[in-house]
Design a protein around this motif. Structure first.
Motif, PDB file in Angstrom:
ATOM      1  N   GLN B 359      44.387  39.803 -23.649  1.00  0.00           N
ATOM      2  CA  GLN B 359      44.756  38.695 -24.535  1.00  0.00           C
ATOM      3  C   GLN B 359      46.151  38.908 -25.094  1.00  0.00           C
ATOM      4  O   GLN B 359      46.948  37.977 -25.184  1.00  0.00           O
ATOM      5  N   GLN B 360      46.447  40.157 -25.463  1.00  0.00           N
ATOM      6  CA  GLN B 360      47.759  40.447 -26.037  1.00  0.00           C
ATOM      7  C   GLN B 360      48.859  40.223 -24.998  1.00  0.00           C
ATOM      8  O   GLN B 360      49.872  39.579 -25.281  1.00  0.00           O
ATOM      9  N   LEU B 361      48.611  40.736 -23.755  1.00  0.00           N
ATOM     10  CA  LEU B 361      49.592  40.531 -22.678  1.00  0.00           C
ATOM     11  C   LEU B 361      49.839  39.050 -22.453  1.00  0.00           C
ATOM     12  O   LEU B 361      50.976  38.599 -22.353  1.00  0.00           O
ATOM     13  N   GLN B 362      48.749  38.324 -22.417  1.00  0.00           N
ATOM     14  CA  GLN B 362      48.834  36.893 -22.167  1.00  0.00           C
ATOM     15  C   GLN B 362      49.624  36.210 -23.273  1.00  0.00           C
ATOM     16  O   GLN B 362      50.465  35.358 -23.020  1.00  0.00           O
ATOM     17  N   ALA B 363      49.352  36.635 -24.511  1.00  0.00           N
ATOM     18  CA  ALA B 363      50.046  36.023 -25.637  1.00  0.00           C
ATOM     19  C   ALA B 363      51.537  36.338 -25.559  1.00  0.00           C
ATOM     20  O   ALA B 363      52.372  35.494 -25.863  1.00  0.00           O
ATOM     21  N   VAL B 364      51.868  37.558 -25.112  1.00  0.00           N
ATOM     22  CA  VAL B 364      53.283  37.933 -25.031  1.00  0.00           C
ATOM     23  C   VAL B 364      53.974  37.150 -23.926  1.00  0.00           C
ATOM     24  O   VAL B 364      55.065  36.615 -24.114  1.00  0.00           O
ATOM     25  N   PHE B 365      53.315  37.058 -22.766  1.00  0.00           N
ATOM     26  CA  PHE B 365      54.023  36.486 -21.611  1.00  0.00           C
ATOM     27  C   PHE B 365      53.925  34.971 -21.546  1.00  0.00           C
ATOM     28  O   PHE B 365      54.881  34.309 -21.194  1.00  0.00           O
ATOM     29  N   THR B 366      52.767  34.417 -21.850  1.00  0.00           N
ATOM     30  CA  THR B 366      52.644  32.966 -21.725  1.00  0.00           C
ATOM     31  C   THR B 366      52.547  32.284 -23.078  1.00  0.00           C
ATOM     32  O   THR B 366      52.678  31.072 -23.163  1.00  0.00           O
ATOM     33  N   GLY B 367      52.281  33.045 -24.101  1.00  0.00           N
ATOM     34  CA  GLY B 367      52.215  32.453 -25.435  1.00  0.00           C
ATOM     35  C   GLY B 367      50.955  31.655 -25.675  1.00  0.00           C
ATOM     36  O   GLY B 367      50.858  30.921 -26.651  1.00  0.00           O
ATOM     37  N   ALA B 368      49.949  31.795 -24.802  1.00  0.00           N
ATOM     38  CA  ALA B 368      48.722  31.022 -24.979  1.00  0.00           C
ATOM     39  C   ALA B 368      47.538  31.963 -25.115  1.00  0.00           C
ATOM     40  O   ALA B 368      47.520  33.030 -24.512  1.00  0.00           O
ATOM     41  N   MET B 369      46.548  31.561 -25.913  1.00  0.00           N
ATOM     42  CA  MET B 369      45.318  32.333 -26.032  1.00  0.00           C
ATOM     43  C   MET B 369      44.263  31.705 -25.125  1.00  0.00           C
ATOM     44  O   MET B 369      44.510  30.723 -24.453  1.00  0.00           O
ATOM     45  N   GLY B 370      43.074  32.292 -25.150  1.00  0.00           N
ATOM     46  CA  GLY B 370      41.974  31.728 -24.384  1.00  0.00           C
ATOM     47  C   GLY B 370      41.978  32.240 -22.952  1.00  0.00           C
ATOM     48  O   GLY B 370      42.909  32.923 -22.522  1.00  0.00           O
ATOM     49  N   PRO B 371      40.906  31.952 -22.200  1.00  0.00           N
ATOM     50  CA  PRO B 371      40.815  32.455 -20.834  1.00  0.00           C
ATOM     51  C   PRO B 371      41.860  31.817 -19.927  1.00  0.00           C
ATOM     52  O   PRO B 371      42.230  30.667 -20.121  1.00  0.00           O
ATOM     53  N   SER B 372      42.364  32.589 -18.964  1.00  0.00           N
ATOM     54  CA  SER B 372      43.292  32.011 -17.992  1.00  0.00           C
ATOM     55  C   SER B 372      43.014  32.625 -16.630  1.00  0.00           C
ATOM     56  O   SER B 372      42.566  33.772 -16.533  1.00  0.00           O
ATOM     57  N   TRP B 373      43.293  31.856 -15.579  1.00  0.00           N
ATOM     58  CA  TRP B 373      42.993  32.320 -14.216  1.00  0.00           C
ATOM     59  C   TRP B 373      43.798  33.562 -13.860  1.00  0.00           C
ATOM     60  O   TRP B 373      43.387  34.357 -13.017  1.00  0.00           O
ATOM     61  N   LEU B 374      44.949  33.721 -14.541  1.00  0.00           N
ATOM     62  CA  LEU B 374      45.832  34.839 -14.251  1.00  0.00           C
ATOM     63  C   LEU B 374      45.114  36.168 -14.465  1.00  0.00           C
ATOM     64  O   LEU B 374      45.325  37.141 -13.753  1.00  0.00           O
ATOM     65  N   MET B 375      44.243  36.195 -15.483  1.00  0.00           N
ATOM     66  CA  MET B 375      43.649  37.455 -15.892  1.00  0.00           C
ATOM     67  C   MET B 375      42.341  37.762 -15.164  1.00  0.00           C
ATOM     68  O   MET B 375      41.805  38.858 -15.290  1.00  0.00           O
TER      69      MET B 375
END
Lengths: 181, 415, 261
Positions: B359-375
């Motif tokens: 979640q932290q990585l996602q927030a840093v790189f895409t700025g969005a929370m919640g589930p994403s296909w990337l992860m």
């Protein structure tokens, strides 16, 4: 017994393989078995017989142990020679025989009365085993019912009538098994 | 107020009926898996019409109620009566925060039902939702432990002790499995958790496979279903904590157990299997927006569809519960505890840390929370690695052979 | 020590206050219930307790409209009654149950004030974890409460301790009551407790402003955990020394399998 008794044979348990340790393959294996049985039953292959609606299929009527019958010989006479072997063998003491002198020349005695208490009987088939002339046999009639105790005490006539009723479906075993005729 | 009362009435009626019919389903499933037919003879009363045995629950209920209700002389009367009440109240109250659908639009067939769309949950917007469920499940332990103690019977007491030990042990992995979901969706409100999965289209079972495993295993244990039904395993404890109960009180215990199973299914579906969401069927917005149903012009159809999807998923999960019941042998008690503390707890912690980092990585790189296909691939990688790690460490594999070099008095300390 | 002159200064007000008599009656009732007398004495104790609760209720101010007042009274009654029953119950198991009832009342009071998280967390932490553990210990140790430590009479210390405690409570309540009366009654709970996201805000607050405390508590729990494990391991290691010596202990491995068949 001590743990170091030489009579004890120690068996090493087989080690669990990778599949057992990972647990998932075992899980899938168990699940497959269950689902297979479930699918079988759902496609109508359950082994249960819904009895009053459908009759059970008796695999081999010749070895089924149901209601007794008293066999008749070729001349239509009762085969029994009143030797009391069946009554002696019976563990439930349900056979009562009154023997008397035979009117026929080929045997000394015949049963004046031959009574089996079907309620006491445990259907073990010992009488059938003991009989030297294959006179008493167990049929494949399994749905024996009655409204009173007296009705369930089968006398000679009733046992002979069972023979008449079942002789076509279940011929006497003795011929094929090398017994007396 | 009226709205809430109607929802409570629907929920209670639905749950009790569902519990009764799931008992029938459970018996039929058991029969089918064992190549039998199962109860199929009770139909409409006073007629000879048998509709697949659908009258069986009614007959069971009448039987339970009319049976003699025997209270043994050696029990603690007050607690003996209190225990089934506590357990049933706790089991039913759990459903106050569990949504049983999405929403019903305010206007149906031109008839105005309410001011705004009706949320299908008794207590909408309870943002402590999941903690509330936890609180009630810990109150349910009281029912078990009081029943076992008040019965004044060693089997009951052993069952109660086993049950409370098991429930306490498995609440940790349950909470850890849940925490990943809470982190990813940012709320404890079950409605918000479904919304988060629906809007992204990624169910948490896909995004957090490890958390899903841990949660499902812990949910089975919390519901005391096979292979975790040690509190009432018949071979060892007669009937477990309800050995001394009969009649309607026993019925309350049994219904509460089924309600626990239904609640566990609800939680599994809502937290990990997308709740009322299904791709291409229900739309992703939390509101009733008439998605994909513009041709019919009936937004209520969408609400109905979501209820149907949710109920179908729950039924499937319950059927899964029933199949697994006959697939696996029961654990031994030390295995049960080893599974909780040595397998599920580490796996839950790994999942929790992994989700937090993602979640932290996602927030840093895409700025969005919640589930994403990337992860998702990363999460599956973590899950497989953690599972292999547990396989390698093999904490469950206990050597149970007698130790030849030990004296009998030493063996006790080895167990 | 500052409470003593205050107490003396307000003696006049004290004697006329129903609060004072309520507390005195309550203390008497607890004493009667605790001292383990006959059933009659316990009955009188219960009656006095009920009267004292009524008197205490009468001194409290009205907090809202009648319906919320009623809910508050019921919850407060459950909480205080449960607490009183918890310390006076004869059986340890009943003590635990009344303790749980009291905690449920507390949780209800929190919920009533709009603090959802506090209310539910109280149930999870106290009623859930502690009381279950408590029951465990009680049941495994002494189901009837006949352990030696239960039979020791503490009544020699009880009366003076109770007197001191009661005096302190009365003084504290009286000194704080004036302040409470003069301030505006709270009509609405604080904003942070009722906002839609109050759990997130609570978490943010805890980890932003109280991070050190949280970490210290976490470390403390960790140390306790490690200590518990250390104690268990120590106990396990020391067992063979305490075990009786076995004369039948095998001295040789001859005859055991594993070597020659």
């Amino acid at each position: 017994m001590q743990a170091n008794d030489p009579a004890i044979k120690w068996v090493e348990e087989p080690q669990l393989g990778l599949g057992g340790k990972m647990y998932l393959p075992m899980f899938v294996q168990g699940l497959t078995t269950t689902v297979k049985h479930l699918a079988n039953s759902l496609s109508g292959k359950a082994v249960t017989v819904s009895y009053p609606d459908e009759e059970p299929e008796i695999a081999n009527p010749l070895i089924y142990r149901g209601v007794h019958r008293l066999n008749k010989d070729a001349q239509g006479r009762v085969k029994c020679v009143a030797c009391f072997l069946c009554a002696t063998a019976c563990p439930a003491h349900c056979i009562d025989i009154v023997g008397t002198e035979s009117p026929w020349p080929d045997r000394e005695k015949y049963p004046q009365s031959f009574v089996i208490d079907e309620l006491r009987c445990i259907y073990c088939g010992m009488c059938e085993e003991a009989c030297p002339v294959d006179a008493v046999e167990l049929t494949s009639l399994y749905n024996l019912t009655g409204r009173s105790r007296e009705e369930m005490i089968f006398d000679k006539e009733k046992l002979l009538s069972v023979y008449d009723a079942t002789k076509d479906a279940e011929p006497m075993k003795s011929a094929s098994l090398g017994g007396t005729v | 107020m009226i709205e809430a009362l109607v929802k409570i009435a629907i929920l209670l009626g639905g749950l009790m009926t569902a519990a009764a019919y799931f008992v029938l389903l459970e018996r039929r499933m058991a029969a089918w898996i064992q190549d039998r037919v199962g109860p199929n003879r009770v139909g409409i009363p006073l007629t000879k019409i048998r509709v697949l045995g659908l009258g069986q629950p009614l007959a069971d209920g009448v039987k339970f109620i009319t049976k003699e209700e025997y209270t043994p002389a050696h029990v603690d009367k007050r607690l003996y009566v209190l225990a089934p009440i506590v357990i049933l109240v706790a089991a039913l109250a759990t459903f106050a925060v569990i949504p049983f659908g999405s929403m019903i639009p305010a206007t149906v067939f031109g008839y105005r039902l309410a001011e705004k769309p009706i949320e299908l949950v008794v207590a909408p917007g309870a943002n402590v939702g999941m903690i509330y469920v936890f609180a009630l499940s810990s109150i349910a332990v009281y029912g078990v432990i009081l029943g076992g103690w008040a019965s004044n019977n060693k089997y009951s007491f052993l069952g109660a002790l086993r049950s409370s030990a098991q429930l306490i042990a498995y609440e940790l992995p349950l909470g850890l499995g849940l925490l990943g979901v809470v982190l990813a969706s940012g709320s404890m409100d079950l409605g918000v958790i479904i919304g988060s999965q629906a809007s992204s289209g990624i169910w948490f079972a896909i995004a957090q496979p490890l958390g899903f495993c841990v949660f499902v295993v812990a949910a089975f244990a919390e519901a005391a279903r096979l292979p975790f039904d040690l509190p009432e395993c018949e071979q060892e404890l007669v009937g477990g904590y309800h050995t001394e109960y009969s009649g309607i009180k026993l019925l309350l215990f049994l219904v509460a157990e089924f309600l626990h199973m239904i609640a566990a299914s609800f939680l599994i579906v809502i937290l990990f299997l997308g709740g009322w969401h299904f791709w291409g069927l229900t739309g992703g917005s939390a509101e009733i927006d008439g998605w994909g149903l513009a041709w019919s012009g009936a937004p209520w159809l969408q609400g109905l569809l979501r209820i149907v999807v949710l109920m179908t998923k729950i039924t499937l999960v319950i059927v899964g519960f029933m199949i697994i019941r006959w697939s696996w042998p029961r654990f031994r008690f030390d295995q049960l505890m080893a599974l909780a503390w040595k397998v599920m707890l580490p796996l839950g912690l790994i999942n929790f840390v992994a989700v937090a980092m993602m979640q932290q990585l996602q927030a840093v790189f895409t700025g969005a929370m919640g589930p994403s296909w990337l992860m998702v691939p990363i999460a599956w990688g973590v899950a497989v690695a953690a599972w292999l790690g547990i396989t390698w460490a093999a904490p469950m594999i206990a050597d149970n052979r007698p130790r030849r070099e030990l004296d009998p008095w030493e063996i006790d300390s080895q167990i | 020590m500052t409470c003593v002159p205050l107490l003396l200064g307000q003696m006049d007000q004290l004697v006329r206050s129903p609060l004072c008599w309520g507390i005195v009656l309550g203390a008497t009732s607890l004493w009667l219930l605790l001292s383990g007398g006959s059933e009659t004495l316990r009955g009188i104790g219960k009656l006095l307790g009920a009267i004292s609760l009524l008197m205490l209720t009468a001194t409290l101010m009205i907090v809202g409209d009648w319906s919320s007042q009623l809910v508050f009274w019921v919850l407060a009654l459950i909480t205080t009654g449960g607490a009183a029953a918890a310390i006076t119950a004869r059986s340890p198991v009943y003590t635990a149950i009344w303790f749980a009832v009291s905690l449920l009342g507390t949780a209800g009071l929190f919920l009533f004030q709009g603090a959802q998280f506090l209310g539910v967390a109280t149930v999870v932490v106290y009623a859930g974890a502690i009381v279950v553990t408590f029951l465990f210990v009680l049941m495994l140790a002494q189901p009837e409460g006949h352990a030696p430590y239960d039979r020791i009479s503490w009544s020699t210390f009880a009366v003076p301790t109770a007197l001191v405690g009661a005096a302190a409570v009365i003084a504290l309540v009286l000194t704080s009551l004036d302040g409470l009366r003069s301030s505006e009654p709270l009509t609405s709970p604080p904003q942070i407790a009722t906002s839609q996201q109050h759990m997130a805000e609570l978490g943010g607050h805890l980890f932003a402003y109280h991070l050190v405390s949280i970490e210290v508590i976490g470390t403390l729990l960790m140390v306790a955990l490690v200590g518990a494990i250390a104690i268990v391991l120590h106990g396990r290691k020391s067992r063979p020394e305490t075990a009786p010596d076995h004369p039948s202990r095998p001295t040789t491995d001859a005859g055991l399998p594993g070597g020659t068949p």
